[in-house]
Design an enzyme around this catalytic site. Structure first.
Site, PDB file in Angstrom:
ATOM      1  N   LYS A   1       0.834  -1.209   0.000  1.00  0.00           N
ATOM      2  CA  LYS A   1       0.000   0.000   0.000  1.00  0.00           C
ATOM      3  C   LYS A   1       0.868   1.259   0.000  1.00  0.00           C
ATOM      4  CE  LYS A   1      -1.968  -0.944   3.969  1.00  0.00           C
ATOM      5  NZ  LYS A   1      -1.287  -2.181   4.373  1.00  0.00           N
TER       6      LYS A   1
ATOM      7  N   ARG B   1      -8.853   1.071   9.271  1.00  0.00           N
ATOM      8  CA  ARG B   1      -8.390  -0.273   9.601  1.00  0.00           C
ATOM      9  C   ARG B   1      -9.433  -1.066  10.373  1.00  0.00           C
ATOM     10  NH1 ARG B   1      -2.502   0.506   9.095  1.00  0.00           N
ATOM     11  NH2 ARG B   1      -1.429  -1.424   9.556  1.00  0.00           N
TER      12      ARG B   1
ATOM     13  N   ARG C   1      11.965  -6.036   4.849  1.00  0.00           N
ATOM     14  CA  ARG C   1      11.792  -4.581   4.647  1.00  0.00           C
ATOM     15  C   ARG C   1      12.818  -3.765   5.438  1.00  0.00           C
ATOM     16  NH1 ARG C   1       5.793  -2.460   5.032  1.00  0.00           N
ATOM     17  NH2 ARG C   1       5.825  -3.197   7.176  1.00  0.00           N
TER      18      ARG C   1
ATOM     19  N   ARG D   1      12.248  -1.615  10.774  1.00  0.00           N
ATOM     20  CA  ARG D   1      11.220  -1.103  11.684  1.00  0.00           C
ATOM     21  C   ARG D   1      11.080  -2.040  12.870  1.00  0.00           C
ATOM     22  NH1 ARG D   1       5.888   0.074   8.241  1.00  0.00           N
ATOM     23  NH2 ARG D   1       4.990  -1.033   9.997  1.00  0.00           N
TER      24      ARG D   1
ATOM     25  N   ARG E   1       0.089  -8.654  13.759  1.00  0.00           N
ATOM     26  CA  ARG E   1      -0.476  -7.689  12.801  1.00  0.00           C
ATOM     27  C   ARG E   1      -1.336  -8.389  11.753  1.00  0.00           C
ATOM     28  NH1 ARG E   1       4.988  -5.204  11.362  1.00  0.00           N
ATOM     29  NH2 ARG E   1       3.983  -4.280   9.554  1.00  0.00           N
TER      30      ARG E   1
HETATM   31  P1  ADP Z   1       1.768  -2.039   8.031  1.00  0.00           P
HETATM   32  O1  ADP Z   1       0.739  -1.735   6.973  1.00  0.00           O
HETATM   33  O2  ADP Z   1       2.997  -2.648   7.466  1.00  0.00           O
HETATM   34  O3  ADP Z   1       1.231  -2.810   9.207  1.00  0.00           O
HETATM   35  P2  ADP Z   1       1.672   0.697   8.998  1.00  0.00           P
HETATM   36  O4  ADP Z   1       2.830   1.610   8.853  1.00  0.00           O
HETATM   37  O5  ADP Z   1       0.450   0.980   8.202  1.00  0.00           O
HETATM   38  O6  ADP Z   1       2.288  -0.715   8.667  1.00  0.00           O
HETATM   39  O7  ADP Z   1       1.209   0.614  10.541  1.00  0.00           O
HETATM   40  C1  ADP Z   1       2.106   0.361  11.572  1.00  0.00           C
HETATM   41  C2  ADP Z   1       1.354   0.318  12.911  1.00  0.00           C
HETATM   42  O8  ADP Z   1       0.768   1.612  13.174  1.00  0.00           O
HETATM   43  C3  ADP Z   1       0.180  -0.653  12.996  1.00  0.00           C
HETATM   44  O9  ADP Z   1       0.584  -1.963  13.339  1.00  0.00           O
HETATM   45  C4  ADP Z   1      -0.685   0.002  14.085  1.00  0.00           C
HETATM   46  O10 ADP Z   1      -0.167  -0.254  15.378  1.00  0.00           O
HETATM   47  C5  ADP Z   1      -0.509   1.481  13.806  1.00  0.00           C
HETATM   48  N1  ADP Z   1      -1.553   1.998  12.887  1.00  0.00           N
HETATM   49  C6  ADP Z   1      -1.362   2.453  11.620  1.00  0.00           C
HETATM   50  N2  ADP Z   1      -2.533   2.851  11.084  1.00  0.00           N
HETATM   51  C7  ADP Z   1      -3.488   2.619  12.012  1.00  0.00           C
HETATM   52  C8  ADP Z   1      -4.908   2.805  12.071  1.00  0.00           C
HETATM   53  N3  ADP Z   1      -5.593   3.282  11.021  1.00  0.00           N
HETATM   54  N4  ADP Z   1      -5.556   2.460  13.210  1.00  0.00           N
HETATM   55  C9  ADP Z   1      -4.895   1.987  14.262  1.00  0.00           C
HETATM   56  N5  ADP Z   1      -3.566   1.773  14.281  1.00  0.00           N
HETATM   57  C10 ADP Z   1      -2.861   2.093  13.188  1.00  0.00           C
END
Ligand code: ADP
Length: 250
Positions: free
Chosen positions: A13, A88, A127, A164, A175
Site C-alpha cells: 500500500k 483499519r 523490509r 522497523r 499484525r
Molecule cells: P503495516 O501496513 O505494514 O502494518 P503501517 O505503517 O500501516 O504498517 O502501521 C504500523 C502500525 O501503526 C500498525 O501496526 C498500528 O499499530 C498502527 N496503525 C497504523 N494505522 C493505524 C490505524 N488506522 N488504526 C490503528 N492503528 C494504526
C-alpha cells in the site's frame, strides 16, 4: 480522486501510495507514517500510540481519528488523496464516511491489494527503511545490502537502512491476525457501497502499478512517471515522510 488502498501489512500500500503521490501529485496519507512521526517527535500522542504499535495492535481509534481529521482539514487534500493504512476497522471506516460527507468529498474508490500470506511475511521481514530519506527497500529482492547502488537523495551518501521495530516475527504474526479480525470486514463494507476494486498485488512494483492504475481507470501514465520509476530492487518508492503534512502541534 479520493482513494483508499486496502490490504494486509506488506501488501505494498505504502509503495503504491507514494508512487501515486509522486506521479500524480495526490497526497499520500499514511496513518502508520503519521503515528511513527509522532513517536519520533516524542509528542504525548506518540507516547500513547507507541505501546500498541510495538505490539502490533491497532492504536486506539480516538488517536487515529484525531490525526486523520487534522490531516483532512489541510488544503492540499482538496484535490484528492490516497489513504494508506486507514481505515483499519469498521468504526474508522464509518467515521471516515462521516468526515468526508461533511466535506462534500466522498470516496471514489477502494482498492484491495491481494498478496499471498507467505509472500507477505517474506516482504515484511526483508523490509528496510533509509533513516535519512525514508525510502523503503527489501533485502530479499535487492541483494545483500538491501539498497541499490544509488545515493541517498537527502544526505548524498549511501542509504542508512534500519528495520522497523514492529517488523519482527512475533509482531508480524499479531499484525496479520489483527488484519484478519478487524480490517478484512472492510472488504464487505466497501463492496456493498459499490466502491471496491480488487487487484493481484504480487509481482514487481511496476506490474502492480499497472494493475492499480487500470483498476482506477488512470491507465495512461504521465511523463513524470518515467523519470520517477523506482530503482531495480527497491520494494517501494520513498515512503515514511508525508512531506506534505502540515507541521502543526498535536
Ligand atoms: P503495516 O501496513 O505494514 O502494518 P503501517 O505503517 O500501516 O504498517 O502501521 C504500523 C502500525 O501503526 C500498525 O501496526 C498500528 O499499530 C498502527 N496503525 C497504523 N494505522 C493505524 C490505524 N488506522 N488504526 C490503528 N492503528 C494504526
Amino acid at each position: 480522486m479520493r482513494i483508499v488502498l486496502l490490504g494486509a501489512p506488506g501488501s505494498g500500500k505504502g509503495t503504491q501510495a507514494q508512487r501515486l503521490a509522486q506521479e500524480r501529485g495526490m497526497p499520500q496519507i499514511s496513518t502508520g507514517d503519521l503515528l511513527r512521526g509522532a513517536v519520533a517527535a516524542g509528542t504525548a500522542l506518540g507516547t500513547r500510540a507507541k505501546a500498541a504499535m510495538d505490539a502490533g495492535r491497532l492504536v486506539e481509534d480516538a488517536i487515529v481519528l484525531g490525526i486523520i481529521a487534522e490531516r483532512l482539514d489541510a488544503p492540499d487534500v482538496r484535490q484528492g488523496f490516497v489513504l494508506d493504512g486507514f481505515p483499519r476497522n469498521i468504526e474508522q471506516a464509518t467515521a471516515l464516511d462521516a468526515m468526508l460527507a461533511k466535506l462534500g468529498q466522498p470516496l471514489d474508490a477502494v482498492v484491495l491489494m491481494e498478496v499471498d500470506r507467505t509472500e507477505l511475511v517474506r516482504r515484511i521481514s526483508g523490509r528496510r527503511t533509509c533513516r535519512d530519506c525514508g525510502r523503503v527497500f527489501n533485502v530479499s529482492t535487492a541483494g545483500g545490502s538491501g539498497a541499490p547502488d544509488e545515493a541517498c537523495p537527502k544526505e548524498g551518501g549511501p542509504h542508512r537502512l534500519f528495520q522497523r521495530p514492529d517488523d519482527n516475527e512475533h509482531t508480524v504474526a499479531e499484525r496479520l491476525k489483527v488484519y484478519d479480525e478487524k480490517t478484512k470486514p472492510l472488504v464487505e463494507f466497501y463492496r456493498v457501497q459499490g466502491l471496491l476494486r480488487t487487484i493481484k498485488a504480487e509481482g514487481s512494483v511496476l506490474e502492480v502499478a499497472k494493475r492499480l492504475d487500470a483498476a482506477l481507470g488512470i491507465s495512461k501514465r504521465p511523463a513524470i512517471a518515467r523519470r520517477h520509476r523506482p530503482p531495480a530492487g527497491a520494494l517501494s518508492a520513498p515512503r515514511a515522510r508525508n512531506r506534505s503534512t502540515p507541521k502543526r502541534s498535536r
